[in-house]
Design a protein around this motif. Structure first.
Motif, PDB file in Angstrom:
ATOM      1  N   VAL A  41      81.963  56.562  65.917  1.00 41.89           N
ATOM      2  CA  VAL A  41      80.962  55.942  65.069  1.00 41.89           C
ATOM      3  C   VAL A  41      80.083  57.035  64.478  1.00 41.89           C
ATOM      4  O   VAL A  41      79.563  57.887  65.204  1.00 41.89           O
ATOM      5  N   VAL A  42      79.934  57.021  63.157  1.00 41.15           N
ATOM      6  CA  VAL A  42      79.022  57.926  62.464  1.00 41.15           C
ATOM      7  C   VAL A  42      77.853  57.085  61.970  1.00 41.15           C
ATOM      8  O   VAL A  42      78.045  56.105  61.253  1.00 41.15           O
ATOM      9  N   SER A  43      76.661  57.465  62.397  1.00 44.36           N
ATOM     10  CA  SER A  43      75.449  56.735  62.036  1.00 44.36           C
ATOM     11  C   SER A  43      74.502  57.642  61.278  1.00 44.36           C
ATOM     12  O   SER A  43      74.395  58.831  61.580  1.00 44.36           O
ATOM     13  N   LEU A  44      73.826  57.076  60.286  1.00 46.68           N
ATOM     14  CA  LEU A  44      72.808  57.806  59.541  1.00 46.68           C
ATOM     15  C   LEU A  44      71.439  57.445  60.079  1.00 46.68           C
ATOM     16  O   LEU A  44      71.216  56.326  60.557  1.00 46.68           O
ATOM     17  N   TYR A  45      70.516  58.391  59.988  1.00 44.90           N
ATOM     18  CA  TYR A  45      69.172  58.192  60.508  1.00 44.90           C
ATOM     19  C   TYR A  45      68.302  57.489  59.472  1.00 44.90           C
ATOM     20  O   TYR A  45      68.191  57.940  58.338  1.00 44.90           O
ATOM     21  N   ASP A  46      67.702  56.380  59.855  1.00 41.70           N
ATOM     22  CA  ASP A  46      66.751  55.648  59.024  1.00 41.70           C
ATOM     23  C   ASP A  46      65.363  56.056  59.482  1.00 41.70           C
ATOM     24  O   ASP A  46      64.854  55.562  60.490  1.00 41.70           O
ATOM     25  N   ILE A  47      64.753  56.979  58.746  1.00 44.79           N
ATOM     26  CA  ILE A  47      63.465  57.540  59.144  1.00 44.79           C
ATOM     27  C   ILE A  47      62.358  56.493  59.147  1.00 44.79           C
ATOM     28  O   ILE A  47      61.418  56.576  59.933  1.00 44.79           O
ATOM     29  N   ASN A  48      62.449  55.495  58.290  1.00 47.18           N
ATOM     30  CA  ASN A  48      61.408  54.472  58.202  1.00 47.18           C
ATOM     31  C   ASN A  48      61.341  53.590  59.446  1.00 47.18           C
ATOM     32  O   ASN A  48      60.284  53.048  59.770  1.00 47.18           O
ATOM     33  N   HIS A  49      62.467  53.418  60.131  1.00 49.60           N
ATOM     34  CA  HIS A  49      62.508  52.567  61.325  1.00 49.60           C
ATOM     35  C   HIS A  49      62.821  53.339  62.601  1.00 49.60           C
ATOM     36  O   HIS A  49      62.910  52.740  63.667  1.00 49.60           O
TER      37      HIS A  49
END
Length: 153
Positions: free
Chosen positions: A15-23
């Protein structure tokens, strides 16, 4: 990237996940072997948080259900690697094998870390290109508009 790792590491899921800085969350954006695209996990939680804080691969011989990509795989080996570029967090890669699978070896962790670093660099460059396209090369600074024509010499 998920497919590349999934095929070359003989992993059961990647699984490749991107970082959601807002949450302060990771959002699964690519997956092989697991139907988790769109899933969100807190970036500070468990092994994900440890990988983020240490800037190193975190590997377990047996992962618990809260961190497994599939509830049926609880107890299988897993590795978590945060994706950084110039100390900025961009994402996380998680690879997992089913229970009874081989633990991830140090050379496999190094390979995952290399891919994670390349992902961070690619995303940093991509975001930079998007910003230049949107705001211009000077970061959006525009000369003041006075309504009078500029004098030419």
């Amino acid at each position: 990237m998920a497919k590349l790792l999934w095929e070359n590491l003989t992993a059961d899921a990647c699984v490749v996940s991107l970082y959601d800085i807002n949450h302060d969350e990771f959002v699964a954006t690519g997956a092989e072997g697991a139907g988790v695209v769109g899933a969100r996990e807190k970036a500070t939680r468990g092994s994900r948080g440890t990988a983020v804080r240490r800037h190193l691969a975190v590997s377990h011989a047996k992962v618990d259900a809260s961190e497994s990509v599939n509830p049926d795989w609880c107890g299988g080996p897993a590795a978590f690697v945060a994706s950084y570029h110039r100390e900025r967090l961009f994402g996380l890669i998680q690879v997992q094998r089913t229970p009874g699978g081989a633990v991830f070896e140090p050379d496999e962790e190094d390979g995952i870390s290399y891919v994670a670093a390349q992902l961070g660099e690619f995303l940093a460059q991509n975001f930079k290109r998007q910003a230049v396209a949107e705001y211009g090369d000077d970061g959006g600074a525009q000369p003041p508009k006075s309504g009078r024509p500029t004098a030419r010499r």
